[in-house]
Enzyme design. Structure first.
Site, short mmCIF file in Angstrom:
data_model
loop_
_atom_site.label_atom_id
_atom_site.label_comp_id
_atom_site.label_asym_id
_atom_site.label_seq_id
_atom_site.Cartn_x
_atom_site.Cartn_y
_atom_site.Cartn_z
N ASP A 1 34.83 46.56 29.94
CA ASP A 1 35.76 46.15 31.15
C ASP A 1 36.59 47.38 31.67
OD1 ASP A 1 37.24 45.86 28.50
OD2 ASP A 1 38.88 45.26 29.59
N GLU A 2 36.88 47.39 32.75
CA GLU A 2 37.62 48.19 33.61
C GLU A 2 37.22 49.65 33.05
OE1 GLU A 2 41.94 45.79 34.14
OE2 GLU A 2 41.58 46.84 32.27
N ASP B 1 41.96 49.57 21.54
CA ASP B 1 42.26 49.63 22.89
C ASP B 1 42.83 51.06 22.99
OD1 ASP B 1 42.84 49.11 25.94
OD2 ASP B 1 42.56 47.17 25.41
N TRP C 1 46.58 38.63 26.06
CA TRP C 1 46.94 40.08 25.96
C TRP C 1 48.32 40.21 25.73
CZ3 TRP C 1 42.52 42.54 26.21
CH2 TRP C 1 41.48 41.98 26.81
N THR C 2 48.59 41.10 24.73
CA THR C 2 50.08 41.16 24.29
C THR C 2 51.06 42.35 24.73
OG1 THR C 2 49.38 42.40 22.20
CG2 THR C 2 49.29 39.74 22.28
N HIS D 1 38.72 51.92 28.09
CA HIS D 1 39.75 51.39 27.29
C HIS D 1 39.69 52.10 25.94
CE1 HIS D 1 41.57 47.93 29.44
NE2 HIS D 1 40.58 47.92 29.71
C1 TNX Z 1 43.10 43.39 32.02
S1 TNX Z 1 40.83 41.41 31.84
C2 TNX Z 1 42.49 43.87 30.86
C3 TNX Z 1 43.30 43.91 29.59
C4 TNX Z 1 44.82 43.82 30.07
C5 TNX Z 1 45.15 42.63 30.99
C6 TNX Z 1 46.34 42.05 31.43
C7 TNX Z 1 40.36 42.69 30.96
C8 TNX Z 1 39.16 42.48 30.17
N1 TNX Z 1 41.21 43.71 30.53
O1 TNX Z 1 43.18 45.32 29.11
O2 TNX Z 1 45.65 43.51 28.97
O3 TNX Z 1 44.39 42.91 32.12
O4 TNX Z 1 46.21 40.80 31.82
#
Ligand code: TNX
Length: 550
Positions: free
Chosen positions: A340-341, A201, A483-484, A274
């Site tokens: 994601d994101e 990440d 998620w830590t 990420h």
């Molecule tokens: C979103 S949900 C993320 C993570 C974060 C998390 C915190 C997802 C696939 N990605 O990178 O740690 O929110 O809740």
């Protein structure tokens, strides 16, 4: 004041009550997750003592060792074991692990029969025999004993969902290998079969890569870490170097450890967003190759700091090499590529990315994201792997062999199933175990949101709409995500997952009609919390106080 003899009598009565209460820890009514079918016999029992032997079919040789070790740790009973075909030395009683493809009709199913001289577990795969062992161990007390009488019973049991998973982010905080193994033991106890290992990440790379060594020499280390919540202003940092990575040998060790326990590991390398740690190591894969990036110090990077890959030939060469290198390590069928994101703003601002979109006739930045996913899916297909991604990868058009892990709500899950994708439900509400489980302002720091234990227990992976559309089969299961960012130690991870993970195990394993929250709480208190204590694990104790209504 009662006369002394009455006081003594009361004491004796209380002790009398306390003794059966203590033995309830081994009651057939306390099994978690609750089995499909339990047929108790009126009388009879099998005595297990130091002379009992474990007799196993060769397919289950590793699980015989596993059973022997767990039983010794739990009760002090040290049993001998031998393979079925060896000349049987006469044992008074036996625990048999039988490979049986006839009476066992489903994957991961087991039967446990206590009758006559034997305790018999039948299964036709590793998962099945492991789950039979877990159930059996719940019939033993959690203390040192010389012998145990197990009442006669027949249990037939199998899972409701094929995918029963837990995720662990080892990037934001990393955990020792001993804890990774413990985590796998927690999964096995809960009859879960998949460990989703989030390995890369923005804040670091956590797996050894030989082909691109800077991923480890640079990408695995950050110079500082945010203190407190990421929304707190002004931001404060601790100024300490933090990081590390698991070597390939360590990864192999974990894979072997998990395999004995019937657990598949899904590795995740998160792209094309990420990726801050990647571009810190190799700026030439970023949209600003002339920049020096740091491995991220903070959390929640989306649209705040550049963390995307640039579509250029060197980047794709890199992705191919690294994904294939990691794929060779993991024996499982699936590989998670994140997705994601992915912030689109850095691609919008980058002429190279824009030219790439145009040259490849992609619609826009979403099309570019899909392009990345498809390329990587191709590299993985060449290694015989199928792909899982977070639901955002559906922003483009993808072929339906791709499995969707949905962290959104029902809507996203339904949309994916309608398009013919298999779906794993992992909605933020209530399956993000990084969210609070209380509203106590003094509770230990968590991300945000409120996911109390009863909400997890009430979760139904198959939305009604989907059921009405007859699309149930696309929902293959669910997963708890850990998620830590705010979990700096194994103890904090345990505090966040227990007892929510236990609640999820029953959602995933047990028949829907057998679910009963009051009975769940009873079993939690009588049998499972003592188990957490036996594991020396922390847990969230106030689950009765903090409920959905609160
Ligand atoms: C979103 S949900 C993320 C993570 C974060 C998390 C915190 C997802 C696939 N990605 O990178 O740690 O929110 O809740």
């Amino acid at each position: 004041m009662l006369p002394i003899r009455y006081r003594l009598l009361t004491l004796v009565l209380l002790l009398g009550l306390a003794i059966p209460f203590r033995s309830m820890a081994q009651s057939i009514d306390d099994i978690m997750p609750i089995p499909v079918e339990v047929m108790k016999a009126r009388r009879g029992h099998v005595t297990i003592d130091g002379k009992t032997q474990i007799v196993f079919d060769r397919q289950f040789a590793d699980q015989a060792v596993y059973l022997r070790e767990l039983l010794a740790a739990q009760t002090g009973l040290k049993l001998k074991s031998q393979a079925t075909n060896q000349t049987i030395t006469k044992a008074s009683h036996r625990i048999r692990l039988v490979f049986d493809t006839k009476s066992i009709t489903k994957d991961e199913m087991y039967t446990l029969t206590v009758s006559g001289k034997d305790v018999t577990i039948r299964a036709k795969d590793t998962g099945g025999v492991v789950y039979g062992i877990q159930t059996l161990l719940q019939l033993f007390p959690l203390r040192q004993v010389k012998e145990v009488k197990i009442p006669d019973v027949t249990i037939r049991d199998y899972p409701r969902f094929a995918y029963r998973g837990m995720h662990l982010d080892v990037v934001r905080h990393m955990f020792p290998l001993t804890f990774i193994k413990k985590y796998i033991d927690y999964l096995a106890f809960h009859k879960m079969n998949t460990f989703h290992w989030h390995l890369t990440d923005d804040q670091g790379w956590r797996i050894e890569i030989e082909s691109y060594p800077k991923l480890n020499t640079i990408g695995s280390w950050r110079d500082s870490t945010l203190i407190g919540h990421f929304k707190a202003a002004p931001a404060r940092y601790d100024g300490k170097r933090y990081g590390g990575f698991y070597t390939k040998n360590e990864v192999r060790e974990v894979i072997r450890y998990a395999a004995v326990r019937g657990i598949t590991i899904i590795p995740e390398i998160d792209i094309p967003g990420h990726s801050r740690a990647t571009i810190a190591a190799y700026p030439e894969f970023s949209t600003r190759p002339d920049t020096t990036w740091n491995v991220a110090y903070t959390w929640g990077m989306y649209n705040r700091q550049n963390n995307v890959l640039q579509p250029n030939p060197a980047t794709f060469q890199f992705l191919k090499t690294v994904f294939q290198e990691v794929a060779e390590l993991f024996p499982g069928a699936y590989f998670h590529l994140g997705g994601d994101e992915t912030s689109k703003m850095w691609w919008k601002a980058d002429p190279v990315s824009q030219a790439f979109i145009k040259d490849h006739k992609l619609k826009d930045e979403k099309g570019l994201q899909t392009y990345f996913v498809e390329q990587v899916a191709g590299y993985l297909a060449a290694k015989g792997k199928k792909v899982i991604g977070w639901h955002e990868i559906l922003e483009g058009d993808l072929n339906t062999t791709t499995l969707i892990m949905n962290w959104g709500g029902e809507k996203e899950g339904i949309a994916a199933a309608k398009r013919g994708h298999q779906v794993i439900m992992s909605p933020g509400k209530p399956l993000y175990f990084d969210h609070y489980q209380s509203k106590d302002p003094n509770d230990s720091l968590a991300i945000h949101g409120y996911n109390p234990v009863d909400a997890v227990y009430a979760f139904e992976p198959i939305p009604d709409t989907l059921h009405k559309l007859n699309l149930d089969k696309y929902m293959i299961g669910a997963q708890g995500n850990v998620w830590t960012e705010y979990m700096g130690s194994p103890a904090k991870v345990e505090y966040m997952i227990f007892p929510r993970m236990t609640a999820l195990s029953e959602v995933l394993w047990s028949p829907k009609e057998k679910k009963d929250y009051e009975d769940f709480k009873r079993r939690l208190k009588t049998a499972i919390i003592p188990r957490y204590t036996f594991w020396k694990a922390s847990y969230f104790p106030s689950f009765e106080q903090w409920t959905m209504e609160k």
